[in-house]
Design an enzyme around this catalytic site. Structure first.
Site, PDB file in Angstrom:
ATOM      1  N   ASP A  44       0.825  -1.205   0.000  1.00  0.00           N
ATOM      2  CA  ASP A  44       0.000   0.000   0.000  1.00  0.00           C
ATOM      3  C   ASP A  44       0.859   1.255   0.000  1.00  0.00           C
ATOM      4  OD1 ASP A  44      -2.500  -1.067  -0.105  1.00  0.00           O
ATOM      5  OD2 ASP A  44      -2.959  -0.849   2.028  1.00  0.00           O
ATOM      6  N   LYS A  73      -3.106   3.414  -2.979  1.00  0.00           N
ATOM      7  CA  LYS A  73      -4.297   4.206  -3.270  1.00  0.00           C
ATOM      8  C   LYS A  73      -4.181   5.554  -2.566  1.00  0.00           C
ATOM      9  CE  LYS A  73      -7.328   0.132  -3.395  1.00  0.00           C
ATOM     10  NZ  LYS A  73      -8.517  -0.507  -2.792  1.00  0.00           N
TER      11      LYS A  73
END
Length: 403
Positions: free
Chosen positions: A193, A215
């Site tokens: 991530d 993200k």
């Protein structure tokens, strides 16, 4: 005979006869190790300790006889009588059977090393017949293995793959758990991530596949469905996959969805908790979420939910405003002014202390303090945006101006 400089090896003793002469403390320790190895253990001693598991071994309650060693694969002389131990070693030598002598290592033909087993790895250390030296080195290797500091990744593909959802903490590489760090070191694939401890990626072995699915509010490398598919696909190919997340996998990390996807596909999955930024950021900024006489509870809320649409957001903003406990907001920077206004409208005092902790735990950490009615403007004036954690409540000032 001097120190052993011969051939170290692992001996499969499953179902094979091993003779332990002597049933004192040393003998009992050796019996325990041999039983764990699956050996057919025979104990020879005039008397045995009540601690000996007599149901798991064959006990010969008498003195040693040379014939006791017939058919033995390994012999351990563990009495407190050097003469008996010497006789055991001599009988073993005649039968060409390896013998470990507890009282005088040089009097035997084999050694029992200090042993460590870790995820299929066996570390055996002989410290030139110095047991304390061997144990110290074994323990140091074990600690390095636990911390993921040694190259333990498998190079021979295992029959089945697996997925581990690893919480990486607030972002600093040294705030991940020991287990999480070890799994990263052992991984074949790391799916990472944006807010995970990315410095760890520089430590993975050559050949490890790193997939960036970071993200942010304005960037999506992979959708959640695509991430789920990657995890399942790589695990089905027999690879050990680590899904490296920021914070904790189950605190606004969508870890539950990934567990369900793996379970539906029949892929083994484990979860390694991480230090959520909801806890870490306030602590690193010197803000206790609870403090005696100030706040006895705290609530963590996703700030990306629109406070103007209470029913749709599922957050009881009027209740949070009235409760008065510590409020922690994650992913709230884009809506901080709206959230602050909603809390004030529903009764929270505008003067309630508030703070924004930006990039907690890293070299760029910054803390902006203010009040509920000023914190959004203060953060904007300091150009502090995401990633950040917002804390609202009297605890913000508990340690800000100590007496």
């Amino acid at each position: 005979m001097g120190p052993v400089t011969g051939l170290p090896l692992l001996l499969d003793l499953t179902g094979r006869r091993v003779v332990v002469v002597g049933a004192g403390p040393v003998g009992l320790r050796r019996v325990s190790t041999l039983l764990a190895a699956g050996a057919d253990v025979h104990v020879v001693a005039p008397s045995v300790s009540p601690d000996l598991d007599v149901d798991s071994v064959t006990v010969h309650r008498r003195g040693f006889e040379a014939g006791d060693l017939d058919g033995a694969w390994l012999v351990l002389a563990c009495t407190d009588d050097p003469g008996v131990n010497a006789a055991v070693a001599a009988a073993a030598e005649q039968r060409r059977t390896p013998c470990v002598r507890a009282d005088d290592a040089t009097g035997g033909t084999a050694r029992v090393p200090a042993v460590l087993r870790h995820d299929g790895i066996t570390v055996a250390v002989n410290g030139d017949d110095d047991p304390q030296r061997a144990r110290a080195l074994r323990d140091a290797v074990g600690a390095a293995l636990d911390r993921g500091e040694l190259p333990t990744r498998r190079h021979r593909r295992s029959p089945g793959g697996s997925v581990a959802l690893v919480g990486g903490g607030p972002g600093a590489a040294d705030l991940i758990t020991v287990r999480g760090r070890r799994l990263v070191a052992e991984a074949d694939v790391v799916v990472v991530d944006r807010l995970a401890p990315r410095d760890l990626l520089g430590t993975v072995a050559d050949g490890v596949e790193v997939i960036d699915c970071g993200k942010s509010a304005h960037r999506h490398n992979l959708t959640q469905d695509q991430i789920n598919a990657v995890l399942v696909d790589r695990a089905r190919a027999g690879k050990r996959v680590v899904r490296l997340k920021g914070g904790d996998p189950f605190v606004f990390g969508r870890g539950g969805e990934e567990v369900l996807a793996c379970a539906a596909a029949g892929v083994p999955v484990t979860v390694v908790p991480g230090l959520s930024s909801a806890l870490a950021a306030p602590a690193l900024a010197g803000i206790p979420l609870t403090h005696r006489g100030v706040s006895a509870d705290f609530t963590v809320v996703s700030g990306h939910l629109d406070p103007g649409r209470e029913a749709a957001s599922g957050v009881d903003w009027p209740g949070l405003a009235a409760h008065g406990g510590t409020l922690v907001l994650l992913m709230a920077m884009d809506r901080l002014a709206l959230i602050a206004d909603a809390l004030v409208v529903h009764g929270r005092a505008p003067s309630t202390p508030a703070a924004v902790v930006h990039r907690a735990g890293g070299p760029q950490q910054r803390v902006v303090r203010g009040t509920l009615d000023s914190i959004a403007a203060a953060a904007e004036a300091e150009a502090v945006g995401a990633p950040a954690v917002v804390v609202i409540g009297e605890v913000v000032d508990v340690l800000a101006d100590p007496p």
